[in-house]
Design an enzyme around this catalytic site. Structure first.
Site, PDB file in Angstrom:
ATOM      1  N   TYR A 140       2.490  -7.011  14.952  1.00 58.27           N
ATOM      2  CA  TYR A 140       3.732  -6.747  15.676  1.00 58.27           C
ATOM      3  C   TYR A 140       3.576  -6.772  17.189  1.00 58.27           C
ATOM      4  O   TYR A 140       4.497  -6.418  17.924  1.00 58.27           O
ATOM      5  CB  TYR A 140       4.327  -5.407  15.226  1.00 58.27           C
ATOM      6  N   ARG A 199      12.279  -7.996  10.294  1.00 60.55           N
ATOM      7  CA  ARG A 199      12.545  -8.616   9.002  1.00 60.55           C
ATOM      8  C   ARG A 199      12.773 -10.121   9.043  1.00 60.55           C
ATOM      9  O   ARG A 199      12.734 -10.770   8.004  1.00 60.55           O
ATOM     10  CB  ARG A 199      13.777  -7.958   8.365  1.00 60.55           C
ATOM     11  N   HIS A 251       0.819  -1.215   0.000  1.00 57.72           N
ATOM     12  CA  HIS A 251       0.000   0.000   0.000  1.00 57.72           C
ATOM     13  C   HIS A 251       0.851   1.262   0.000  1.00 57.72           C
ATOM     14  O   HIS A 251       2.033   1.259   0.366  1.00 57.72           O
ATOM     15  CB  HIS A 251      -0.919   0.008   1.224  1.00 57.72           C
ATOM     16  N   ARG A 280      -5.773   1.211   4.628  1.00 60.34           N
ATOM     17  CA  ARG A 280      -4.705   1.677   3.740  1.00 60.34           C
ATOM     18  C   ARG A 280      -4.509   0.739   2.556  1.00 60.34           C
ATOM     19  O   ARG A 280      -4.122   1.171   1.466  1.00 60.34           O
ATOM     20  CB  ARG A 280      -3.409   1.874   4.519  1.00 60.34           C
ATOM     21  N   GLU A 336       2.173   4.962   1.250  1.00 62.86           N
ATOM     22  CA  GLU A 336       2.641   5.351   2.583  1.00 62.86           C
ATOM     23  C   GLU A 336       1.471   5.688   3.501  1.00 62.86           C
ATOM     24  O   GLU A 336       0.571   6.441   3.143  1.00 62.86           O
ATOM     25  CB  GLU A 336       3.564   6.563   2.478  1.00 62.86           C
ATOM     26  N   GLU A 391      -1.409  -6.924   7.434  1.00 63.59           N
ATOM     27  CA  GLU A 391      -0.003  -6.776   7.798  1.00 63.59           C
ATOM     28  C   GLU A 391       0.328  -7.729   8.944  1.00 63.59           C
ATOM     29  O   GLU A 391      -0.555  -8.226   9.658  1.00 63.59           O
ATOM     30  CB  GLU A 391       0.266  -5.319   8.207  1.00 63.59           C
ATOM     31  N   ARG A 392       1.594  -8.017   9.091  1.00 68.75           N
ATOM     32  CA  ARG A 392       2.067  -8.811  10.225  1.00 68.75           C
ATOM     33  C   ARG A 392       1.668  -8.134  11.536  1.00 68.75           C
ATOM     34  O   ARG A 392       1.747  -6.901  11.662  1.00 68.75           O
ATOM     35  CB  ARG A 392       3.586  -8.930  10.133  1.00 68.75           C
ATOM     36  N   HIS A 431       0.347  -5.521   2.142  1.00 71.58           N
ATOM     37  CA  HIS A 431       1.275  -4.878   3.071  1.00 71.58           C
ATOM     38  C   HIS A 431       2.684  -5.421   2.869  1.00 71.58           C
ATOM     39  O   HIS A 431       2.879  -6.455   2.214  1.00 71.58           O
ATOM     40  CB  HIS A 431       0.810  -5.114   4.500  1.00 71.58           C
ATOM     41  N   ASN A 472       4.778  -7.023   4.777  1.00 73.95           N
ATOM     42  CA  ASN A 472       5.087  -8.380   5.227  1.00 73.95           C
ATOM     43  C   ASN A 472       4.192  -9.439   4.614  1.00 73.95           C
ATOM     44  O   ASN A 472       4.651 -10.567   4.382  1.00 73.95           O
ATOM     45  CB  ASN A 472       5.040  -8.444   6.759  1.00 73.95           C
TER      46      ASN A 472
END
Length: 323
Positions: A157, A182, A76, A127, A78, A154-155, A253, A255
């Site tokens: 976190y 990463r 996506h 997003r 920013e 997304e991953r 995303h 990840n």
């Protein structure tokens, strides 16, 4: 006795790549490419290669792998927290002004290059969805169906969500933050109910639409765990559409796209650490009938600008004093 350097021709994606074999050093190097079409290559050009040279090359002497499908991946544009260098993850941040521009520029580029989509897949984070809408609008393809799934999110976190990456690097060291960001199989500390963003995520109505109960949703993930929850959706929802010959865009995303690249390209656990995808840059994968890439992934656009964007992403985890 064979000459020390023997020229070999390989077919790949409809073109011939010529190489020189250095028999004495047991290595080969690319000499030139894309100058000869397969229809102009006679069998006799390969029959002259000595048998003792053939064992040097792991792949068959003459390899023809034609591209059958095209798949596009897109991180996506920013987001607001990308700009602030914070771990965003499952917090539903909108695109920044630059992110909106990136998505529109991406759509214009794809239109200029003549690409057309039949179906778009996104996560259920705004997003990702907004990026897909802007891309399709810029391409004049607003009618193309968009399918959403949390499995492309997304991953997660975990406890790191909301924290500044550079400040974390100051506190814990750049290598530790790089591993959290990463690496393939390292999971960050989980998010618990005391986390300031826990209610915002787990009380969000969108997560009642998932194919698993809310209490089974992740509280933190490694990249491996992202791939584990993504693959069932890839196999059941995306692959059948690709096999129908449809051109698919996955607007997701950093990840989730990296996890899928790891699966498709067979990237090792160690090498995936170095795979960086900048925001708003489309990635083209040309796949064979077994959905294996026939050539390296292509990041489309101005290559100098893409390298600058990649470095910007890589620098996010470096220690910087806040100002």
């Amino acid at each position: 006795m064979a000459p020390p350097h023997t020229r070999v021709f390989f077919l790949n994606v409809g073109f011939v790549f010529s190489c020189y074999l250095d028999l004495s050093a047991k290595r080969y190097s690319v000499h030139s490419n894309t100058s000869i079409h397969p229809s102009r290559l006679a069998d006799k050009q390969c029959s002259t290669i000595p048998k003792n040279a053939r064992g040097i090359i792991q792949s068959p002497l003459l390899v023809l792998r034609m591209s059958k499908y095209r798949l596009f991946l897109l991180r996506h544009g920013e987001g607001a927290w990308n700009k602030e260098n914070r771990f965003c993850s499952w917090v539903d941040q909108k695109l920044s002004e630059d992110g909106v521009k990136e998505a529109r520029d991406c759509g214009r580029l794809l239109k200029e290059q003549g690409y057309k989509f039949d179906l778009v897949f996104t996560s259920i984070l705004s997003r990702s969805v907004h990026t897909a809408w802007l891309v399709l609008e810029a391409m004049g393809q607003e009618w193309v169906p968009v399918v959403k799934s949390w499995r492309l999110n997304e991953r997660h976190y975990g406890a790191l969500i909301g924290l500044n990456r550079a400040q974390m690097a100051l506190q814990h060291g750049e290598e530790k933050v790089k591993l959290w960001r990463r690496s393939y199989n390292i999971t960050p500390p989980p998010m618990d109910e005391s986390h300031p963003y826990f209610p915002e995520i787990y009380n969000d109505r969108r997560y009642t639409t998932c194919d698993v109960p809310k209490e089974k949703l992740p509280r933190a993930e490694s990249l491996k765990e992202v791939l584990d929850r993504l693959l069932p959706y890839w196999d059941s929802a995306v692959v059948p559409e690709i096999r129908k010959g449809r051109t698919v865009l996955i607007s997701a995303h950093g990840n989730s796209c990296r996890a899928l690249l790891k699966h498709l390209e067979g990237i090792s656990d160690e090498d995936i650490v170095s795979v960086t995808l900048p925001t708003g840059i489309p990635v083209l994968l040309e796949l064979d009938e077994n959905l294996k890439p026939v050539k390296p992934r292509q990041l489309l656009g101005d290559q100098a600008k893409i390298q600058v964007a990649i470095k910007k992403v890589e620098d996010q985890g470096k220690a910087k004093q806040s100002t």
